[in-house]
Each structure stands twice: as structure tokens, then as C-alpha cells.
Scaffold this active site. Structure first.
Site, PDB file in Angstrom:
ATOM      1  N   TRP A  68       2.149   2.132  28.640  1.00  0.00           N
ATOM      2  CA  TRP A  68       1.840   3.549  28.376  1.00  0.00           C
ATOM      3  C   TRP A  68       0.592   3.983  29.121  1.00  0.00           C
ATOM      4  O   TRP A  68       0.350   5.175  29.308  1.00  0.00           O
ATOM      5  CB  TRP A  68       1.597   3.791  26.881  1.00  0.00           C
ATOM      6  CG  TRP A  68       2.788   3.565  26.013  1.00  0.00           C
ATOM      7  CD1 TRP A  68       2.965   2.530  25.142  1.00  0.00           C
ATOM      8  CD2 TRP A  68       3.962   4.378  25.897  1.00  0.00           C
ATOM      9  NE1 TRP A  68       4.174   2.644  24.502  1.00  0.00           N
ATOM     10  CE2 TRP A  68       4.812   3.772  24.941  1.00  0.00           C
ATOM     11  CE3 TRP A  68       4.388   5.569  26.515  1.00  0.00           C
ATOM     12  CZ2 TRP A  68       6.057   4.304  24.593  1.00  0.00           C
ATOM     13  CZ3 TRP A  68       5.623   6.098  26.151  1.00  0.00           C
ATOM     14  CH2 TRP A  68       6.433   5.470  25.213  1.00  0.00           C
TER      15      TRP A  68
ATOM     16  N   ARG B   5       1.514 -15.026  34.889  1.00  0.00           N
ATOM     17  CA  ARG B   5       0.977 -14.730  33.557  1.00  0.00           C
ATOM     18  C   ARG B   5       2.096 -14.215  32.656  1.00  0.00           C
ATOM     19  O   ARG B   5       3.179 -13.843  33.124  1.00  0.00           O
ATOM     20  CB  ARG B   5      -0.175 -13.737  33.633  1.00  0.00           C
ATOM     21  CG  ARG B   5       0.133 -12.437  34.336  1.00  0.00           C
ATOM     22  CD  ARG B   5      -1.071 -11.477  34.296  1.00  0.00           C
ATOM     23  NE  ARG B   5      -0.830 -10.303  35.128  1.00  0.00           N
ATOM     24  CZ  ARG B   5      -1.346 -10.118  36.350  1.00  0.00           C
ATOM     25  NH1 ARG B   5      -2.129 -11.033  36.885  1.00  0.00           N
ATOM     26  NH2 ARG B   5      -1.075  -9.022  37.034  1.00  0.00           N
TER      27      ARG B   5
ATOM     28  N   ARG C 288       5.354  -2.759  43.766  1.00  0.00           N
ATOM     29  CA  ARG C 288       4.979  -3.329  45.065  1.00  0.00           C
ATOM     30  C   ARG C 288       6.153  -3.319  46.032  1.00  0.00           C
ATOM     31  O   ARG C 288       5.996  -3.091  47.221  1.00  0.00           O
ATOM     32  CB  ARG C 288       4.430  -4.757  44.877  1.00  0.00           C
ATOM     33  CG  ARG C 288       2.973  -4.758  44.421  1.00  0.00           C
ATOM     34  CD  ARG C 288       2.579  -6.092  43.869  1.00  0.00           C
ATOM     35  NE  ARG C 288       3.202  -6.318  42.573  1.00  0.00           N
ATOM     36  CZ  ARG C 288       3.401  -7.505  42.034  1.00  0.00           C
ATOM     37  NH1 ARG C 288       3.076  -8.590  42.691  1.00  0.00           N
ATOM     38  NH2 ARG C 288       3.945  -7.608  40.841  1.00  0.00           N
TER      39      ARG C 288
ATOM     40  N   ASP D 286       9.111  -8.055  37.049  1.00  0.00           N
ATOM     41  CA  ASP D 286       7.893  -7.481  37.635  1.00  0.00           C
ATOM     42  C   ASP D 286       8.020  -7.347  39.149  1.00  0.00           C
ATOM     43  O   ASP D 286       8.711  -8.125  39.799  1.00  0.00           O
ATOM     44  CB  ASP D 286       6.696  -8.379  37.287  1.00  0.00           C
ATOM     45  CG  ASP D 286       5.360  -7.688  37.567  1.00  0.00           C
ATOM     46  OD1 ASP D 286       5.326  -6.438  37.520  1.00  0.00           O
ATOM     47  OD2 ASP D 286       4.362  -8.385  37.826  1.00  0.00           O
ATOM     48  N   GLY D 287       7.321  -6.341  39.702  1.00  0.00           N
ATOM     49  CA  GLY D 287       7.255  -6.182  41.155  1.00  0.00           C
ATOM     50  C   GLY D 287       7.951  -4.945  41.694  1.00  0.00           C
ATOM     51  O   GLY D 287       8.022  -4.760  42.916  1.00  0.00           O
TER      52      GLY D 287
ATOM     53  N   ARG E 179      -0.062   3.680  32.124  1.00  0.00           N
ATOM     54  CA  ARG E 179       0.220   4.060  33.519  1.00  0.00           C
ATOM     55  C   ARG E 179       0.186   5.582  33.678  1.00  0.00           C
ATOM     56  O   ARG E 179       0.236   6.316  32.692  1.00  0.00           O
ATOM     57  CB  ARG E 179       1.587   3.515  33.925  1.00  0.00           C
ATOM     58  CG  ARG E 179       1.562   1.995  33.940  1.00  0.00           C
ATOM     59  CD  ARG E 179       2.785   1.448  34.604  1.00  0.00           C
ATOM     60  NE  ARG E 179       2.658   0.000  34.716  1.00  0.00           N
ATOM     61  CZ  ARG E 179       3.422  -0.761  35.446  1.00  0.00           C
ATOM     62  NH1 ARG E 179       4.401  -0.227  36.151  1.00  0.00           N
ATOM     63  NH2 ARG E 179       3.243  -2.051  35.490  1.00  0.00           N
TER      64      ARG E 179
ATOM     65  N   SER F  95       3.901  -2.759  25.687  1.00  0.00           N
ATOM     66  CA  SER F  95       3.078  -1.863  24.870  1.00  0.00           C
ATOM     67  C   SER F  95       1.868  -1.372  25.669  1.00  0.00           C
ATOM     68  O   SER F  95       1.266  -0.368  25.319  1.00  0.00           O
ATOM     69  CB  SER F  95       2.646  -2.564  23.575  1.00  0.00           C
ATOM     70  OG  SER F  95       2.290  -3.911  23.800  1.00  0.00           O
ATOM     71  N   GLU F  96       1.549  -2.052  26.748  1.00  0.00           N
ATOM     72  CA  GLU F  96       0.412  -1.642  27.596  1.00  0.00           C
ATOM     73  C   GLU F  96       0.839  -0.693  28.724  1.00  0.00           C
ATOM     74  O   GLU F  96      -0.006  -0.056  29.358  1.00  0.00           O
ATOM     75  CB  GLU F  96      -0.270  -2.871  28.217  1.00  0.00           C
ATOM     76  CG  GLU F  96      -1.053  -3.728  27.222  1.00  0.00           C
ATOM     77  CD  GLU F  96      -0.165  -4.545  26.292  1.00  0.00           C
ATOM     78  OE1 GLU F  96       0.873  -5.066  26.759  1.00  0.00           O
ATOM     79  OE2 GLU F  96      -0.490  -4.640  25.097  1.00  0.00           O
TER      80      GLU F  96
ATOM     81  N   LEU G  86      27.650 -12.053  25.247  1.00  0.00           N
ATOM     82  CA  LEU G  86      26.242 -12.163  25.601  1.00  0.00           C
ATOM     83  C   LEU G  86      25.473 -11.190  24.719  1.00  0.00           C
ATOM     84  O   LEU G  86      25.944 -10.086  24.472  1.00  0.00           O
ATOM     85  CB  LEU G  86      26.040 -11.776  27.085  1.00  0.00           C
ATOM     86  CG  LEU G  86      24.583 -11.679  27.569  1.00  0.00           C
ATOM     87  CD1 LEU G  86      23.984 -13.073  27.772  1.00  0.00           C
ATOM     88  CD2 LEU G  86      24.495 -10.917  28.900  1.00  0.00           C
TER      89      LEU G  86
ATOM     90  N   SER H 284       1.605 -11.753  30.212  1.00  0.00           N
ATOM     91  CA  SER H 284       1.453 -10.314  29.961  1.00  0.00           C
ATOM     92  C   SER H 284       1.959  -9.876  28.580  1.00  0.00           C
ATOM     93  O   SER H 284       2.664  -8.866  28.465  1.00  0.00           O
ATOM     94  CB  SER H 284       2.133  -9.502  31.065  1.00  0.00           C
ATOM     95  OG  SER H 284       1.521  -9.761  32.313  1.00  0.00           O
TER      96      SER H 284
ATOM     97  N   HIS I 252      11.454   1.286  40.568  1.00  0.00           N
ATOM     98  CA  HIS I 252      12.074   1.166  39.247  1.00  0.00           C
ATOM     99  C   HIS I 252      13.569   1.459  39.341  1.00  0.00           C
ATOM    100  O   HIS I 252      14.385   0.789  38.705  1.00  0.00           O
ATOM    101  CB  HIS I 252      11.409   2.114  38.248  1.00  0.00           C
ATOM    102  CG  HIS I 252       9.960   1.813  38.019  1.00  0.00           C
ATOM    103  ND1 HIS I 252       9.502   0.536  37.793  1.00  0.00           N
ATOM    104  CD2 HIS I 252       8.861   2.614  38.004  1.00  0.00           C
ATOM    105  CE1 HIS I 252       8.178   0.567  37.634  1.00  0.00           C
ATOM    106  NE2 HIS I 252       7.770   1.813  37.768  1.00  0.00           N
TER     107      HIS I 252
HETATM  108  C1  IPE Z   1       4.843  -6.807  32.510  1.00  0.00           C
HETATM  109  O1  IPE Z   1       4.541  -6.337  33.788  1.00  0.00           O
HETATM  110  C2  IPE Z   1       5.667  -5.811  31.773  1.00  0.00           C
HETATM  111  C3  IPE Z   1       7.012  -5.560  32.290  1.00  0.00           C
HETATM  112  C4  IPE Z   1       7.576  -6.146  33.295  1.00  0.00           C
HETATM  113  C5  IPE Z   1       7.760  -4.582  31.567  1.00  0.00           C
HETATM  114  P1  IPE Z   1       3.158  -5.611  34.104  1.00  0.00           P
HETATM  115  O2  IPE Z   1       3.226  -5.245  35.526  1.00  0.00           O
HETATM  116  O3  IPE Z   1       2.916  -4.526  33.148  1.00  0.00           O
HETATM  117  O4  IPE Z   1       2.101  -6.778  33.848  1.00  0.00           O
HETATM  118  P2  IPE Z   1       0.603  -6.911  34.357  1.00  0.00           P
HETATM  119  O5  IPE Z   1      -0.078  -5.618  34.030  1.00  0.00           O
HETATM  120  O6  IPE Z   1       0.641  -7.166  35.829  1.00  0.00           O
HETATM  121  O7  IPE Z   1       0.059  -8.087  33.618  1.00  0.00           O
HETATM  122  C1  IPE Z   2       7.721  -3.928  36.545  1.00  0.00           C
HETATM  123  O1  IPE Z   2       7.307  -3.588  37.805  1.00  0.00           O
HETATM  124  C2  IPE Z   2       8.301  -2.762  35.786  1.00  0.00           C
HETATM  125  C3  IPE Z   2       7.460  -2.284  34.686  1.00  0.00           C
HETATM  126  C4  IPE Z   2       6.334  -2.796  34.289  1.00  0.00           C
HETATM  127  C5  IPE Z   2       7.932  -1.118  33.971  1.00  0.00           C
HETATM  128  P1  IPE Z   2       5.867  -2.982  38.075  1.00  0.00           P
HETATM  129  O2  IPE Z   2       5.969  -1.513  37.955  1.00  0.00           O
HETATM  130  O3  IPE Z   2       4.862  -3.626  37.211  1.00  0.00           O
HETATM  131  O4  IPE Z   2       5.634  -3.385  39.592  1.00  0.00           O
HETATM  132  P2  IPE Z   2       4.293  -3.896  40.238  1.00  0.00           P
HETATM  133  O5  IPE Z   2       3.857  -5.104  39.460  1.00  0.00           O
HETATM  134  O6  IPE Z   2       3.314  -2.779  40.157  1.00  0.00           O
HETATM  135  O7  IPE Z   2       4.680  -4.239  41.631  1.00  0.00           O
HETATM  136 MG    MG Z   3       3.651  -5.232  37.436  1.00  0.00          MG
END
Ligand code: IPE
Ligand code: IPE
Ligand code: MG
Length: 255
Positions: free
Chosen positions: A71, A196, A26, A22-23, A73, A68-69, A133, A198, A39
Site C-alpha cells: 500500500w 528475502r 524491474r 517479484d520483479g 507504493r 500488507s506493505e 489444485l 518480505s 504487472h
Molecule cells: C513482495 O515483493 C511482495 C509481492 C511480491 C507481492 P516486494 O517487491 O514488495 O518486496 P520487497 O519490498 O522488495 O522486500
Molecule cells: C512484484 O513485482 C509485484 C508486486 C509487489 C505487486 P514488483 O512490483 O515488486 O517489481 P520490482 O521488485 O519493483 O521489480
Molecule cells: Mg519487488
């Protein structure tokens, strides 16, 4: 496998690491770039963590690439993520073969284009005999989806006479989850600072050690991963036992 194995107390290197990457968004925003640039940058961290997993002797690495959530975006971002899946797979599959890495894609793949599904199947087939692996990429994955599809399979098995309601136990559920036969995650890492789960591996993470990093995923490098592995090595996993019981069994084993 769902079995909670007290022998796992003694492992210093996790057999199975699961990561919520995640991140990305940001990270890009902080640099004045579009989220999609994050990404793309994240792919580099995937490479580093995969290579380090092999080097440290991790057996299974499961990466949450698309939930699954996700989508929900903006369509443009979803499209870039799909394109990235395709292009990254195309470029990386040969390296996986060379490094002896087996690829598995887990999740509800029926939602992806037939082209992408074919590419997933091709990459899995090319690497299926590798055993250094197991790299599992969770795509359109959700922990609730996984448990739900296991329940559906159980209902079908009962209707078909292959299973009776009394046979339904933890092992029967675990055997129907999307990657049966793989040990549960020992170490569960989330980057990006949020604390979390997620909807990642809900059932399988029952006894995973959680590790949260404030680094954004594109910043998570070999050193950051090594720090997470070191942190794991210092933990005492008790699986419901007392600390004394665990210490006694460790000295018997000599670990
Ligand atoms: C969790 O990250 C899913 C992936 C890293 C693929 P999200 O960015 O979608 O999670 P939330 O929405 O902050 O909980
Ligand atoms: C995780 O990074 C990648 C995916 C969920 C696909 P994010 O895209 O959720 O990045 P933030 O959390 O918005 O920074
Ligand atoms: Mg995120």
C-alpha cells in the site's frame, strides 16, 4: 497444518508451492515501459505456473500478489494493481472452473473495496467444489498480520472460555492462521533475484525449501518452474534428523 511430518522427506513433487512473484517493475523498467506494464505482463506467468502446477500434481499453490506493505507504493500503481485483480479474476474464473481449480483469497481483505471483496467471494464460491489444485492468492497479506490475527482470535477464545492458556500449543496457533488445514509450503520460490522473505508465510515456511530465481516474474515460464521443481526433487529434507536417519527411513518406505 503445522505438524512437521517426516513422511514429507519422501515426496518428490511438493504438495504445496508458495511463490513471491517479484520483479515486475524491474522487468518493465529494463524495457523502457512503465512499472504497471510489468504487472500486466506478470499475469501471463501466473497462468503458466497455475497450469504447470496442475500438470505436475502440485496440490496447493500460494501466490503472493500484494503484501500488507505494498500500500505504501505510489497510488497510481496501487490502483492499477487493484484494477488488474478485478479484470484478471473476471477473465480467469471460468478457466479455473474448467480446470477444476479451487480459488482462495488470503489476507486482510477488509482493506479492499466492497466491490472487489464481493468479486473475491463470488470467485471463491464458484470454484469451492474443485479439487485438482487449490490456488491461494495472498492479497494484503503479511506473515506478521497472520500471526497477530491468530493471537487475537486465541485471546478471544480464552476470554470466551473456549480455550485455556495451557491449551495454547503450535497446533492451536496453526488452526487460527488464515488458511488452516492446508499443509505447510514444501517449496518456497522467489523470483526477481532478491533473497528475502518480505513478510510472506512466516510461520508456515518454518521448514520450506527455499529457491531463488534471478528471472524477473514476467520471465518465469513453464521451463523455469520445472527447473525449480527439479531442484526441489533433489533435496534431502531432514526436519532435524540426521541424513543417515532420513536415508534409512527412505529405504524402508522404498521411496
Ligand atoms: C513482495 O515483493 C511482495 C509481492 C511480491 C507481492 P516486494 O517487491 O514488495 O518486496 P520487497 O519490498 O522488495 O522486500
Ligand atoms: C512484484 O513485482 C509485484 C508486486 C509487489 C505487486 P514488483 O512490483 O515488486 O517489481 P520490482 O521488485 O519493483 O521489480
Ligand atoms: Mg519487488
Amino acid at each position: 497444518m503445522t505438524g512437521i511430518n517426516p513422511g514429507d522427506n519422501h515426496r518428490r513433487v511438493p504438495e504445496h508451492v508458495a511463490i513471491i512473484m517479484d520483479g515486475n517493475g524491474r522487468w518493465a523498467k529494463q524495457r523502457g515501459l512503465p512499472r504497471t506494464a510489468g504487472h500486466r505482463a506478470g499475469a501471463k506467468s501466473v497462468r503458466a505456473v497455475v497450469e504447470e502446477s496442475v500438470r505436475h500434481g502440485v496440490g496447493v499453490l500460494t501466490l503472493f500478489a500484494f503484501s500488507s506493505e505494498n500500500w505504501r507504493r505510489p497510488p497510481g500503481e496501487v490502483m492499477v494493481l487493484m484494477e488488474l485483480f478485478m479484470s484478471t479474476l473476471q477473465v480467469e474464473v471460468q478457466r479455473l472452473v474448467e480446470h477444476g481449480i479451487r480459488l482462495r483469497i488470503i489476507g486482510d481483505l477488509s482493506a479492499f473495496s466492497t466491490r472487489l471483496q464481493a468479486q473475491f467471494a463470488h470467485a471463491e464460491a464458484l470454484t469451492q467444489d474443485n479439487d485438482r489444485l487449490v490456488l491461494q492468492i495472498a492479497a494484503n497479506y503479511g506473515g506478521r498480520w497472520d500471526i497477530t490475527q491468530a493471537a487475537r482470535t486465541m485471546a478471544r477464545d480464552v476470554l470466551a472460555g473456549r480455550l485455556t492458556p495451557d491449551d495454547i500449543n503450535e497446533a492451536a496457533v496453526a488452526a487460527r492462521l488464515s488458511f488452516p488445514g492446508v499443509p505447510d509450503p514444501d517449496l518456497f520460490i522467489r523470483t526477481g533475484g532478491e533473497k528475502r522473505i518480505s513478510n510472506f508465510l512466516l510461520w508456515q515456511s518454518a521448514y520450506a525449501e527455499l529457491y531463488f530465481s534471478d528471472l524477473m516474474w514476467p520471465e518465469f515460464d513453464a521451463a523455469a518452474y520445472a527447473a525449480a521443481l527439479n531442484d526441489f526433487a533433489r533435496r534431502q529434507r531432514r526436519f532435524g534428523l540426521t541424513g543417515e536417519q532420513v536415508a534409512a527411513s527412505v529405504s524402508v518406505v522404498g521411496g
